[in-house]
Design a protein around this motif. Structure first.
Motif, PDB file in Angstrom:
ATOM      1  N   MET A   1       3.159  46.551 -35.910  1.00 63.07           N
ATOM      2  CA  MET A   1       2.926  45.679 -37.032  1.00 63.07           C
ATOM      3  C   MET A   1       1.468  45.762 -37.484  1.00 63.07           C
ATOM      4  N   SER A   2       0.543  45.886 -36.533  1.00 61.59           N
ATOM      5  CA  SER A   2      -0.863  45.945 -36.930  1.00 61.59           C
ATOM      6  C   SER A   2      -1.182  47.256 -37.639  1.00 61.59           C
ATOM      7  N   PHE A   3      -0.524  48.346 -37.232  1.00 59.32           N
ATOM      8  CA  PHE A   3      -0.727  49.628 -37.921  1.00 59.32           C
ATOM      9  C   PHE A   3      -0.246  49.538 -39.361  1.00 59.32           C
ATOM     10  N   GLN A   4       0.905  48.902 -39.556  1.00 55.00           N
ATOM     11  CA  GLN A   4       1.448  48.721 -40.903  1.00 55.00           C
ATOM     12  C   GLN A   4       0.486  47.901 -41.758  1.00 55.00           C
ATOM     13  N   ASN A   5      -0.038  46.816 -41.221  1.00 59.43           N
ATOM     14  CA  ASN A   5      -0.974  45.990 -41.977  1.00 59.43           C
ATOM     15  C   ASN A   5      -2.267  46.741 -42.285  1.00 59.43           C
ATOM     16  N   GLY A   6      -2.703  47.603 -41.359  1.00 61.61           N
ATOM     17  CA  GLY A   6      -3.896  48.405 -41.604  1.00 61.61           C
ATOM     18  C   GLY A   6      -3.705  49.398 -42.728  1.00 61.61           C
ATOM     19  N   ILE A   7      -2.553  50.045 -42.767  1.00 62.99           N
ATOM     20  CA  ILE A   7      -2.244  50.997 -43.842  1.00 62.99           C
ATOM     21  C   ILE A   7      -2.172  50.277 -45.185  1.00 62.99           C
ATOM     22  N   ILE A   8      -1.557  49.110 -45.207  1.00 71.01           N
ATOM     23  CA  ILE A   8      -1.452  48.342 -46.450  1.00 71.01           C
ATOM     24  C   ILE A   8      -2.840  47.914 -46.922  1.00 71.01           C
ATOM     25  N   GLY A   9      -3.685  47.467 -45.999  1.00 72.74           N
ATOM     26  CA  GLY A   9      -5.043  47.067 -46.361  1.00 72.74           C
ATOM     27  C   GLY A   9      -5.861  48.228 -46.908  1.00 72.74           C
ATOM     28  N   PHE A  10      -5.742  49.397 -46.293  1.00 73.45           N
ATOM     29  CA  PHE A  10      -6.465  50.572 -46.775  1.00 73.45           C
ATOM     30  C   PHE A  10      -5.973  50.989 -48.159  1.00 73.45           C
ATOM     31  N   GLY A  11      -4.653  50.919 -48.377  1.00 72.02           N
ATOM     32  CA  GLY A  11      -4.105  51.240 -49.691  1.00 72.02           C
ATOM     33  C   GLY A  11      -4.610  50.290 -50.764  1.00 72.02           C
ATOM     34  N   GLY A  12      -4.708  49.008 -50.422  1.00 71.58           N
ATOM     35  CA  GLY A  12      -5.247  48.032 -51.362  1.00 71.58           C
ATOM     36  C   GLY A  12      -6.695  48.314 -51.706  1.00 71.58           C
ATOM     37  N   LEU A  13      -7.457  48.780 -50.729  1.00 73.96           N
ATOM     38  CA  LEU A  13      -8.851  49.133 -50.969  1.00 73.96           C
ATOM     39  C   LEU A  13      -8.970  50.312 -51.932  1.00 73.96           C
ATOM     40  N   VAL A  14      -8.121  51.314 -51.745  1.00 70.28           N
ATOM     41  CA  VAL A  14      -8.140  52.475 -52.635  1.00 70.28           C
ATOM     42  C   VAL A  14      -7.762  52.068 -54.056  1.00 70.28           C
ATOM     43  N   VAL A  15      -6.733  51.259 -54.191  1.00 73.68           N
ATOM     44  CA  VAL A  15      -6.302  50.803 -55.519  1.00 73.68           C
ATOM     45  C   VAL A  15      -7.403  49.987 -56.187  1.00 73.68           C
ATOM     46  N   GLN A  16      -8.063  49.117 -55.431  1.00 76.91           N
ATOM     47  CA  GLN A  16      -9.135  48.302 -56.003  1.00 76.91           C
ATOM     48  C   GLN A  16     -10.294  49.166 -56.494  1.00 76.91           C
ATOM     49  N   CYS A  17     -10.616  50.233 -55.765  1.00 71.65           N
ATOM     50  CA  CYS A  17     -11.680  51.145 -56.204  1.00 71.65           C
ATOM     51  C   CYS A  17     -11.324  51.809 -57.532  1.00 71.65           C
ATOM     52  N   VAL A  18     -10.070  52.171 -57.713  1.00 75.35           N
ATOM     53  CA  VAL A  18      -9.634  52.799 -58.965  1.00 75.35           C
ATOM     54  C   VAL A  18      -9.644  51.776 -60.097  1.00 75.35           C
ATOM     55  N   VAL A  19      -9.173  50.564 -59.818  1.00 76.14           N
ATOM     56  CA  VAL A  19      -9.081  49.525 -60.844  1.00 76.14           C
ATOM     57  C   VAL A  19     -10.461  49.115 -61.342  1.00 76.14           C
ATOM     58  N   ASN A  20     -11.447  49.109 -60.473  1.00 78.88           N
ATOM     59  CA  ASN A  20     -12.797  48.689 -60.868  1.00 78.88           C
ATOM     60  C   ASN A  20     -13.370  49.552 -61.991  1.00 78.88           C
ATOM     61  N   GLY A  21     -12.885  50.767 -62.149  1.00 83.20           N
ATOM     62  CA  GLY A  21     -13.377  51.638 -63.207  1.00 83.20           C
ATOM     63  C   GLY A  21     -12.858  51.314 -64.589  1.00 83.20           C
ATOM     64  N   PHE A  22     -11.906  50.404 -64.709  1.00 83.84           N
ATOM     65  CA  PHE A  22     -11.301  50.101 -66.004  1.00 83.84           C
ATOM     66  C   PHE A  22     -11.957  48.953 -66.751  1.00 83.84           C
ATOM     67  N   GLY A  23     -12.908  48.276 -66.164  1.00 82.70           N
ATOM     68  CA  GLY A  23     -13.585  47.181 -66.860  1.00 82.70           C
ATOM     69  C   GLY A  23     -13.212  45.819 -66.299  1.00 82.70           C
ATOM     70  N   PHE A  24     -13.988  44.803 -66.714  1.00 83.34           N
ATOM     71  CA  PHE A  24     -13.843  43.487 -66.103  1.00 83.34           C
ATOM     72  C   PHE A  24     -12.559  42.763 -66.504  1.00 83.34           C
ATOM     73  N   MET A  25     -12.061  42.988 -67.727  1.00 83.17           N
ATOM     74  CA  MET A  25     -10.815  42.322 -68.136  1.00 83.17           C
ATOM     75  C   MET A  25      -9.630  42.831 -67.330  1.00 83.17           C
ATOM     76  N   PHE A  26      -9.608  44.117 -67.108  1.00 80.90           N
ATOM     77  CA  PHE A  26      -8.538  44.714 -66.310  1.00 80.90           C
ATOM     78  C   PHE A  26      -8.619  44.223 -64.869  1.00 80.90           C
ATOM     79  N   VAL A  27      -9.830  44.126 -64.345  1.00 76.34           N
ATOM     80  CA  VAL A  27     -10.024  43.648 -62.974  1.00 76.34           C
ATOM     81  C   VAL A  27      -9.560  42.196 -62.846  1.00 76.34           C
ATOM     82  N   ALA A  28      -9.844  41.378 -63.848  1.00 75.72           N
ATOM     83  CA  ALA A  28      -9.410  39.975 -63.810  1.00 75.72           C
ATOM     84  C   ALA A  28      -7.886  39.869 -63.813  1.00 75.72           C
ATOM     85  N   GLY A  29      -7.232  40.662 -64.652  1.00 75.18           N
ATOM     86  CA  GLY A  29      -5.774  40.660 -64.673  1.00 75.18           C
ATOM     87  C   GLY A  29      -5.180  41.165 -63.376  1.00 75.18           C
TER      88      GLY A  29
END
Length: 104
Positions: A1-29
Motif C-alpha cells: 500500500m505504501s508503494f502505491q501511495n508513493g507512486i501516486i504522490g510522484f505522479g501528482g508531482l510530475v503533473v503539478q510541474c507540467v500544470v505550473n507552466g500554463f499560468g496562474f488561472m489554470f493552476v487555480a482551476g
C-alpha cells in the motif's frame, strides 16, 4: 500500500510541474479540481484499506469463503459505480452541469 501511495504522490508531482507552466488561472482551476477529487478519493481509499484489513483477518482465521464473497461483492459494487460515473453525464444531457456555458 505504501508503494502505491508513493507512486501516486510522484505522479501528482510530475503533473503539478507540467500544470505550473500554463499560468496562474489554470493552476487555480487545477488546484480546485484536486481538492474536490481528494474528497471523492477519500471514500475509495478508505474502502481499499478496509478490504486489506478484512482480507488479512480472514486469511489468518482461514475463512477463505468470506474473502471470496467479499471480493465478488466488491467487483459488483465497482462495476455499478463505474457504470453510474460513465452514464450519468449522458443522462444529464447538454442542459446539465457538465455542459453549462460560462457567461462572458
Amino acid at each position: 500500500m505504501s508503494f502505491q501511495n508513493g507512486i501516486i504522490g510522484f505522479g501528482g508531482l510530475v503533473v503539478q510541474c507540467v500544470v505550473n507552466g500554463f499560468g496562474f488561472m489554470f493552476v487555480a482551476g487545477f488546484t480546485t479540481t484536486n481538492k474536490l477529487y481528494g474528497i471523492l478519493e477519500l471514500v475509495a481509499v478508505a474502502l481499499g484499506y478496509s478490504m486489506v484489513t478484512f482480507t488479512g483477518q480472514n486469511l489468518g482465521a482461514k475463512k477463505y469463503d468470506r474473502i471470496r464473497i467479499w471480493m465478488i461483492s466488491g467487483i459488483v459494487e465497482l462495476c455499478m459505480r463505474i457504470s453510474v460515473a460513465l452514464f450519468l453525464p449522458l443522462l444529464i444531457g447538454e442542459t446539465g452541469i457538465y455542459f453549462a456555458e460560462v457567461a462572458a
